[in-house]
Design a protein around this motif. Structure first.
Motif, PDB file in Angstrom:
ATOM      1  N   ASP A 238       0.755  -1.117  -0.148  1.00  0.00           N
ATOM      2  CA  ASP A 238      -0.060  -0.026   0.010  1.00  0.00           C
ATOM      3  C   ASP A 238       0.961   1.384   0.098  1.00  0.00           C
ATOM      4  OD1 ASP A 238       0.935  -0.059   2.624  1.00  0.00           O
ATOM      5  OD2 ASP A 238      -0.877  -0.121   3.607  1.00  0.00           O
ATOM      6  N   SER A 239       1.952   1.211  -0.164  1.00  0.00           N
ATOM      7  CA  SER A 239       3.110   2.227  -0.363  1.00  0.00           C
ATOM      8  C   SER A 239       3.416   2.852   0.890  1.00  0.00           C
ATOM      9  CB  SER A 239       2.565   3.180  -1.375  1.00  0.00           C
ATOM     10  OG  SER A 239       2.513   3.148  -2.319  1.00  0.00           O
ATOM     11  N   THR A 240       2.876   2.099   2.095  1.00  0.00           N
ATOM     12  CA  THR A 240       3.371   2.725   3.355  1.00  0.00           C
ATOM     13  C   THR A 240       4.692   2.082   3.756  1.00  0.00           C
ATOM     14  OG1 THR A 240       1.855   1.064   4.452  1.00  0.00           O
ATOM     15  CG2 THR A 240       1.139   3.370   4.002  1.00  0.00           C
ATOM     16  N   LEU A 241       5.452   2.829   4.689  1.00  0.00           N
ATOM     17  CA  LEU A 241       6.707   2.207   5.272  1.00  0.00           C
ATOM     18  C   LEU A 241       6.735   1.348   6.496  1.00  0.00           C
ATOM     19  CD1 LEU A 241       9.228   5.121   4.423  1.00  0.00           C
ATOM     20  CD2 LEU A 241       8.794   3.015   2.818  1.00  0.00           C
ATOM     21  N   THR A 242       7.119   0.313   6.530  1.00  0.00           N
ATOM     22  CA  THR A 242       7.073  -0.529   7.974  1.00  0.00           C
ATOM     23  C   THR A 242       8.226   0.046   8.779  1.00  0.00           C
ATOM     24  OG1 THR A 242       9.065  -1.825   7.225  1.00  0.00           O
ATOM     25  CG2 THR A 242       6.754  -2.816   6.972  1.00  0.00           C
ATOM     26  N   SER A 243       7.956   0.146  10.216  1.00  0.00           N
ATOM     27  CA  SER A 243       8.977   0.719  11.303  1.00  0.00           C
ATOM     28  C   SER A 243      10.311   0.144  11.074  1.00  0.00           C
ATOM     29  CB  SER A 243       8.254   0.358  12.576  1.00  0.00           C
ATOM     30  OG  SER A 243       8.278  -1.038  12.891  1.00  0.00           O
ATOM     31  N   GLY A 244      11.305   0.605  11.441  1.00  0.00           N
ATOM     32  CA  GLY A 244      12.731   0.309  11.457  1.00  0.00           C
ATOM     33  C   GLY A 244      13.289  -0.020  10.132  1.00  0.00           C
ATOM     34  N   GLU A 245      14.463  -0.234  10.114  1.00  0.00           N
ATOM     35  CA  GLU A 245      15.218  -0.321   9.165  1.00  0.00           C
ATOM     36  C   GLU A 245      15.927  -1.744   8.974  1.00  0.00           C
ATOM     37  OE1 GLU A 245      17.005   3.906   8.954  1.00  0.00           O
ATOM     38  OE2 GLU A 245      18.279   2.359   9.897  1.00  0.00           O
ATOM     39  N   ARG A 246      15.554  -2.526   7.901  1.00  0.00           N
ATOM     40  CA  ARG A 246      15.796  -4.085   7.857  1.00  0.00           C
ATOM     41  C   ARG A 246      16.289  -4.581   6.430  1.00  0.00           C
ATOM     42  NH1 ARG A 246      10.085  -6.374   9.434  1.00  0.00           N
ATOM     43  NH2 ARG A 246       9.822  -4.176  10.131  1.00  0.00           N
ATOM     44  N   VAL A 247      16.553  -5.846   6.771  1.00  0.00           N
ATOM     45  CA  VAL A 247      16.767  -6.663   5.607  1.00  0.00           C
ATOM     46  C   VAL A 247      16.589  -8.338   6.266  1.00  0.00           C
ATOM     47  CG1 VAL A 247      19.506  -6.671   5.586  1.00  0.00           C
ATOM     48  CG2 VAL A 247      18.224  -7.936   3.861  1.00  0.00           C
ATOM     49  N   GLU A 248      15.545  -8.726   5.896  1.00  0.00           N
ATOM     50  CA  GLU A 248      15.067 -10.016   6.418  1.00  0.00           C
ATOM     51  C   GLU A 248      14.694 -10.942   5.618  1.00  0.00           C
ATOM     52  OE1 GLU A 248      13.482  -9.282  10.997  1.00  0.00           O
ATOM     53  OE2 GLU A 248      12.568  -8.164   9.683  1.00  0.00           O
ATOM     54  N   ALA A 249      15.087 -12.309   5.703  1.00  0.00           N
ATOM     55  CA  ALA A 249      14.731 -13.483   4.860  1.00  0.00           C
ATOM     56  C   ALA A 249      13.581 -14.068   5.838  1.00  0.00           C
ATOM     57  CB  ALA A 249      15.581 -14.344   4.801  1.00  0.00           C
ATOM     58  N   THR A 250      12.532 -14.397   4.887  1.00  0.00           N
ATOM     59  CA  THR A 250      11.127 -14.813   5.680  1.00  0.00           C
ATOM     60  C   THR A 250      10.631 -16.043   5.124  1.00  0.00           C
ATOM     61  OG1 THR A 250      10.685 -12.326   5.845  1.00  0.00           O
ATOM     62  CG2 THR A 250       8.975 -13.846   6.250  1.00  0.00           C
ATOM     63  N   LEU A 251      10.235 -16.854   6.153  1.00  0.00           N
ATOM     64  CA  LEU A 251       9.414 -18.029   5.770  1.00  0.00           C
ATOM     65  C   LEU A 251       8.010 -17.711   5.979  1.00  0.00           C
ATOM     66  CD1 LEU A 251      11.504 -21.014   7.354  1.00  0.00           C
ATOM     67  CD2 LEU A 251      11.074 -20.562   5.011  1.00  0.00           C
TER      68      LEU A 251
END
Length: 446
Positions: A238-251
């Protein structure tokens, strides 16, 4: 003399027809492919994949088999006809003793479904373990159907329609039995990229924040290099940004951690010698719920320590949860060397869970147990349905109060607070999930 094939047939037929026959001492005439391995673990939910399910029913658009194991009571499988069957094919012959089914009622409190359950070792010779019966009316969560312990690879659920029509509709399905000491998930970057993680990477830029490297590796040929810079925020659909700065691999599309699950995890992390403290928090591993509060369980790296963070138990009030605290488990990140971890979690929304951690540093052979916290909630619970996403809400009663918990999904990489001015880089390798300490320990080559 009777032929060998006849003897095999007779032996299989006798064992399948005898309720409660033990799997610990398989018949001497059975081939290895039909034998049941001794069960050294308590019965638990057997992880299932969509490809293990098949049906005799014509496909009902939108209501497909995969919905039976997606963790959502809001989706369903439907098949028209009396009879119509679902067959579950396990990975091997396994000692089992219970099937759990959640039935779709279409909003009718009095509606019941008629069904029966049979099992087989070879999909040719079947034994009924749950005779034809009706589901309980007005119940839309799991109903349990235990039977005498038996050895099988195939489970067949035959539906005979419902009290209103010939439709068979189930929202969720579980098989409970003995899960062998195996590693069922292993994400070690040996594909040379991140594709072993089913939901990909949550980050601002895959091309600049992640790379599978060959020069800093713990196991095999590849490891993952994760980098977070100022402004590396993930943009949602929806073009909003999540909190925090990250790079996470996800299952995401896997058998998620839910109440009563008991798992062991293993992975290796290397903090470079120039590692500096992330802004506010530095989450390297987290089990994330579908509540609107921080994850119930996370590993948080600071300047030179590692903590286990808890946000668990009763989360009816947005903040604080029942358990909002942390324990420091490492007082030295051993920068420039690999840290190997084995973590045991028993998932419970009340105070009967447990978290244990074993650790070793590169160059050492033995793992040392460095942490144990028993009698601890490891899932979240609420009596306020607004706290949890509806499609993932799992009914759970605590201390006589009806409420909800949810399953968890795994995120592994680096997630830090907003506003940092430094760049953080770390390396991960050899992530796994298994049913025992030994299974996960064996993923480490030394």
């Amino acid at each position: 003399m009777k032929s060998i094939s006849f003897i095999l047939f007779a032996a299989m037929t006798l064992m399948m027809a005898t309720p409660g026959s033990s799997c610990r001492k398989p018949g001497r005439h059975l081939p290895d492919s039909l034998r049941c391995q001794p069960c050294s673990s308590p019965f638990t939910k057997i992880p299932l994949k969509a490809k293990q399910l098949s049906t005799t029913a014509a496909e009902d658009p939108g209501n497909v088999l995969a919905h039976l194991i997606d963790g959502q009571f809001s989706t369903r499988w439907s098949g028209l006809g009396d009879p119509q069957s679902i067959v579950i094919r396990l990975d091997s012959v396994t000692e089992i003793g219970e099937v759990k089914i959640a039935f779709h009622t279409s909003g009718h409190d009095a509606r019941t479904s008629s069904f029966e359950v049979a099992v087989s070792r070879d999909s040719a010779h079947w034994a009924t373990v749950v005779p034809v019966r009706n589901s309980e009316p007005g119940v839309t969560v799991f109903q349990s159907f235990p039977f005498d312990r038996t050895c099988a690879r195939y489970i067949r659920i035959t539906g005979h329609g419902n009290s209103v029509s010939d439709w068979n509709s189930y929202t969720e399905l579980e098989v409970w039995g003995c899960v062998p000491d195996i590693v069922e998930l292993h994400c070690n970057y040996e594909t040379g990229d991140w594709t072993q993680w089913t939901n990909g990477l949550i980050c601002r830029s895959v091309d600049t924040q992640f790379v599978a490297v060959t020069d800093t590796v713990r196991e095999g040929r590849y490891a993952g290099r994760f980098m977070v810079r100022p402004g590396d925020k993930f943009r949602k659909r929806d073009s909003t940004l999540t909190s925090g700065e990250r790079v996470e691999a996800t299952l995401w599309n896997y058998a998620r951690e839910t109440e009563n699950d008991d798992y062991y995890y293993g992975w290796s992390t290397l903090f470079p010698t120039d590692w500096t403290e992330p802004q506010r928090y530095g989450i390297i591993m987290q089990w994330h719920s579908h509540f609107d509060v921080p994850p119930p369980l996370a590993f948080d790296a600071r300047a030179n320590i590692l903590r286990v963070n808890y946000n668990t138990g009763d989360c009816t009030n947005y903040w604080p949860p029942e358990h909002e605290d942390f324990d420091t488990i490492l007082h030295n990140l051993n920068k420039g060397k690999w840290n190997d971890f084995i973590v045991h979690v028993k998932f419970k929304p009340d105070n009967t869970g447990i978290v244990e951690v074993w650790h070793r540093v590169e160059g050492h052979a033995a793992f040392n147990k460095i942490y144990s916290r028993p009698n601890m909630a490891t899932l979240q619970w609420t009596s306020n349905i607004r706290r949890v996403e509806l499609e993932y809400a799992i009914p759970y009663t605590r201390n006589g109060v009806n409420g909800w918990t949810s399953g968890l999904y795994v995120q592994h990489g680096l997630y830090r607070g907003d506003g940092g001015t430094n760049t953080n880089v770390l390396y991960h390798d050899n992530w796994s999930r298994g049913r025992s300490y030994n299974a996960v320990r064996n993923t480490f080559s030394q």
